[in-house]
Design an enzyme around this catalytic site. Structure first.
Site, PDB file in Angstrom:
ATOM      1  CG  ASP A  67      -0.261  -0.469   2.504  1.00  0.00           C
ATOM      2  OD1 ASP A  67       0.981  -0.422   2.552  1.00  0.00           O
ATOM      3  OD2 ASP A  67      -0.961  -0.876   3.440  1.00  0.00           O
ATOM      4  CG  ASP A 136      -8.426  -1.315  12.071  1.00  0.00           C
ATOM      5  OD1 ASP A 136      -7.489  -2.049  11.702  1.00  0.00           O
ATOM      6  OD2 ASP A 136      -8.816  -0.333  11.406  1.00  0.00           O
ATOM      7  CG  HIS A 138      -5.604  -2.443   9.078  1.00  0.00           C
ATOM      8  ND1 HIS A 138      -5.716  -1.077   9.276  1.00  0.00           N
ATOM      9  CD2 HIS A 138      -4.301  -2.727   9.332  1.00  0.00           C
ATOM     10  CE1 HIS A 138      -4.542  -0.580   9.614  1.00  0.00           C
ATOM     11  NE2 HIS A 138      -3.663  -1.560   9.660  1.00  0.00           N
ATOM     12  CD  GLU A 143      -8.393   0.922   8.131  1.00  0.00           C
ATOM     13  OE1 GLU A 143      -8.241  -0.097   8.838  1.00  0.00           O
ATOM     14  OE2 GLU A 143      -7.798   1.993   8.373  1.00  0.00           O
TER      15      GLU A 143
HETATM   16  P1  PGA Z   1       2.636  -1.363  12.633  1.00  0.00           P
HETATM   17  O1  PGA Z   1       1.461  -1.353  11.552  1.00  0.00           O
HETATM   18  O2  PGA Z   1       3.594  -2.439  12.228  1.00  0.00           O
HETATM   19  O3  PGA Z   1       3.264   0.012  12.520  1.00  0.00           O
HETATM   20  O4  PGA Z   1       2.029  -1.626  13.961  1.00  0.00           O
HETATM   21  C1  PGA Z   1       0.888  -2.556  11.128  1.00  0.00           C
HETATM   22  C2  PGA Z   1      -0.326  -2.310  10.272  1.00  0.00           C
HETATM   23  O5  PGA Z   1      -1.069  -1.341  10.504  1.00  0.00           O
HETATM   24  O6  PGA Z   1      -0.592  -3.132   9.376  1.00  0.00           O
END
Ligand code: PGA
Length: 269
Positions: A67, A136, A138, A143
């Site tokens: 992404d 959350d 995802h 999302e």
């Molecule tokens: P993070 O993000 O490794 O910074 O916790 C993970 C994500 O949101 O997929």
């Protein structure tokens, strides 16, 4: 889903790097699906070390990132292209022309998303997709409520994700509200998935992903439908897993399998 509980963040990084490095050694022209964020930093540091000290060769590897934030160009310090150059690509011998990150400044996101999917197909699909997980639940920026059949497209970030990611930007107002992201359906088509999670804040999302129902409200739970997923979590992120003892038992059996003291069959997916 195979679940490996490691002692801490550092151990998760090393273990994840082992999976990636094994594949790169076995299939030097493999296609890697890559992720950004705090969780994957340890894995990248270990891969850079393996390249420098043991000559792990990325010269023929192709990569696709999950992404990118809409509106951020490659020279923006919070863009995911910048992250990948800073932490990985500038330190290994991957050919930058073989690295792909969605373009956050595409003029036509629909066309760009279609093109991204087409490029993945033309490279023969993703052999190993590395994934973090949001608080959350995802994967990539899919999302809650994202279609489980979704493809690369624009997605609006939830307030929870904006809040989580504000730590990289300084304030919530500076976090882009939109991202272009591979879909859940895109991710499910990769041959193998490696899901990483560290820290207490991820414990609920990890439990819901591994032991909850498959639901679009926790898009990572769609990985239960995939045939080859390894989840590597640290003690804190795995704290709410009810079947932790069983996962440990499986790992002991896997160790036996590798040592040749048990029949060589593909087990425990
Ligand atoms: P993070 O993000 O490794 O910074 O916790 C993970 C994500 O949101 O997929």
């Amino acid at each position: 889903m195979r679940v490996i509980v490691e002692l801490n963040r550092e151990a998760v990084g090393r273990r994840a790097a082992q999976f990636v490095a094994d594949l790169v050694r076995r299939e030097p022209t493999c296609v890697l699906g890559l992720a950004t964020g705090g969780t994957v930093l340890g894995m990248y540091a270990e891969l850079v070390r393996l390249h420098r000290e043991e000559g792990l060769d990325f010269s023929r590897v192709v990569s696709f990132n999950l992404d990118e934030y809409v509106g951020l160009g490659p020279s923006h310090p919070q863009s995911y292209r910048f992250f990948m150059q800073q932490h990985v690509f500038d330190h290994i011998n991957i050919d930058v022309r073989n690295t792909h990150v969605p373009d956050g400044r595409a003029l036509d996101f629909e066309a760009h998303s279609e093109q991204y999917e087409k490029m993945i197909k033309e490279e023969g699909g993703i052999d190993l997709q590395v994934l973090g997980i949001g608080t959350d639940g995802h994967i990539a920026f899919n999302e809650p409520g994202s279609s489980l059949g979704s493809r690369t497209r624009l997605k609006t970030l939830t307030e929870e994700t904006v809040r989580d990611n504000a730590r990289f930007f300084g304030s919530m107002e500076d976090v882009p509200q939109l991202a272009v992201t591979m879909g859940v359906g895109t991710i499910l088509e990769s041959r193998r998935c490696l899901l990483l999670a560290c820290g207490d804040a991820k414990a609920k999302a990890v439990r819901n992903t591994v032991e909850g129902p498959v639901t679009a409200q926790v898009t990572a739970s769609a990985l239960q439908l995939h045939r080859e997923v390894v989840a590597i979590v640290d003690e804190d992120a795995g704290r709410l897993l009810e079947r932790r003892d069983y996962y440990r038992q499986v790992e002991q059996a896997q160790t036996l399998l590798r040592s040749g003291r048990a029949p060589q069959i593909a087990a425990d997916r």
